[in-house]
Design an enzyme around this catalytic site. Sequence first.
Site, mmCIF file in Angstrom:
data_model
loop_
_atom_site.group_PDB
_atom_site.id
_atom_site.type_symbol
_atom_site.label_atom_id
_atom_site.label_comp_id
_atom_site.label_asym_id
_atom_site.label_seq_id
_atom_site.Cartn_x
_atom_site.Cartn_y
_atom_site.Cartn_z
ATOM 1 N N HIS A 251 0.791 -1.138 -0.042
ATOM 2 C CA HIS A 251 0.120 -0.037 0.048
ATOM 3 C C HIS A 251 0.838 1.216 -0.051
ATOM 4 O O HIS A 251 2.081 1.136 0.334
ATOM 5 C CB HIS A 251 -0.848 0.067 1.118
ATOM 6 C CG HIS A 251 -0.224 -0.085 2.518
ATOM 7 N ND1 HIS A 251 0.438 1.044 2.886
ATOM 8 C CD2 HIS A 251 0.008 -1.006 3.380
ATOM 9 C CE1 HIS A 251 0.986 0.783 4.233
ATOM 10 N NE2 HIS A 251 0.567 -0.387 4.559
ATOM 11 N N ASP B 298 3.626 -4.344 4.133
ATOM 12 C CA ASP B 298 5.165 -4.814 4.203
ATOM 13 C C ASP B 298 5.463 -6.128 4.795
ATOM 14 O O ASP B 298 6.163 -6.733 4.445
ATOM 15 C CB ASP B 298 5.614 -3.542 4.888
ATOM 16 C CG ASP B 298 5.129 -3.500 6.566
ATOM 17 O OD1 ASP B 298 4.294 -4.040 6.572
ATOM 18 O OD2 ASP B 298 5.706 -2.582 7.325
#
Length: 521
Positions: A108, A404
């Site tokens: 994102h 992540d």
Amino acid sequence: MLARNRFLLLVVVGGAALAIISLSLQFLNLIPTTPIVDERPFQAVDGSLVVAVGKSRKRVFPVPHTQEPNPISEAYGYCNTPNRTEQAWEGHSPADYKLLSVQVMIRHGDRYPLYSIPKTKRPPIDCTLSTSRRPSHPLLNAFIGHVGQGGLGHWESPLGSVPRLPNHSLCEMGELTQTGVVQHLRNGQLLHQAYKRHNLLPADWSPRQLWVETTGKSRTLQSGLAFLYGFLPDFDWTRLTVRHQWSTLFCGSACDCPARNRYLEEEQKRQYRLRVADTELERTYADMARTLGLLTRQLRAANPIDSLLCHLCHGLSFPCVPVEDSGSGGCLTMAQFAVIRRQQLDDEVDRRRAGLYHKYAILAMYPYLNRTAAKMERVAKSSEAGRQPRAGGEEVFTLSSAHDVTMAPLLSALGLEEARFPRFAARVVFELWKSPPTAQGQPKKRAGQGDKTKAKDGELFIRVLYNGEDVTFHTTFCHSHDRRASQPLCPLKNFLSFVRRDMFSVVNATSYQGACYKRPG
């Protein structure tokens, strides 16, 4: 290792460990010989107009250091502020090769902090979208309007109730910012330019040919929509289904793996031991807590690096509190931030040495890699000469909008141990290529007929790219491939063998089930 410095950050988030990637050598005979470049001017967060001049590579490899890396410079690279030239090596191959499919995982874009620092004001960032606020993008206004028609699309539960645009004048915790939207509009547009000459998705693409999946967080769903709009402007909502991945590991129905959880627990213990042994870090946390009038453990629990990174990325001063008679008060400093960042860089080195995270990553990302391999096999089979295509076609483009803690283990599992930690709006791309058919045997001549030569179907190859850089020959499955051989690309069979068997050798197993349920000791 060929490397060019590009100031990128290694950040530890939520106890999941980092991975790092090494720089790829480029093909000497790529067609075209220059990458897709985006050189539009953008305004930086301070309002100044920035026009990128020349090449800005955003290298994914750290430079071999003769001195300690600068943690502040690395942090600015992690921010990935969209104010400089981007270029992409996606879509490059030797002449006459056919691109069969592309699978993309994105992290994102820029988000508001997940944590707030006690006794300080939250960063004053507006999470509504406006073309008058910087950074902006030429597609932003059209994107906002197009997302307003999202009710025409098909949404797997619970995605239908997730906001499709960031919409708070003061961002909520973890909310995607306008910077994050712009990052992925640019990402999508870059890949649109990279692949448009390959006709990957036909104008009349079917719902089966485009696969989009996301976790249930608004920041991943919104990032995915921004990327998709940049890649496929004004796409037909009625043909789109957005699928939900409940796990950040994108493991679907294959998430149960006790050994994976054990490796992660051991890795977190290693991380904790290294951190508490760092006396400079301990002093820094104590100084910061004293400034804010907090107990040190309260400050630690607030994970201050997350909020400080947001301040840094958005050009905001670090938090301050009023000075009290007790001696507390003042501002957090860049020097304190640098100490925390330095420790994180040290942790990255120790993580690679220990190897626990790599074992965790192998088991964490097998389900995703196995799905990736299966999709490639289906597309490859459908491309065989003389085969009747399936109605609706195969999945030729897949977009997975993730975190992540998804992308970092993916990089590690691929053997890209030198990978920099995924910055905001990072991307990993898998490309499937097919070489041209080749003549087989000698031509036969008959009276009144021309030459007849049997054609052998083309061979299959894979490319892996990270933030636009080709890293295929740094992966475990292709680092030993001879790039000077007749075929300069990595054979798909290498990847399939790696996913189905070879990757488990690091945990002394030959299968996912065997590795997951192997007794410790």
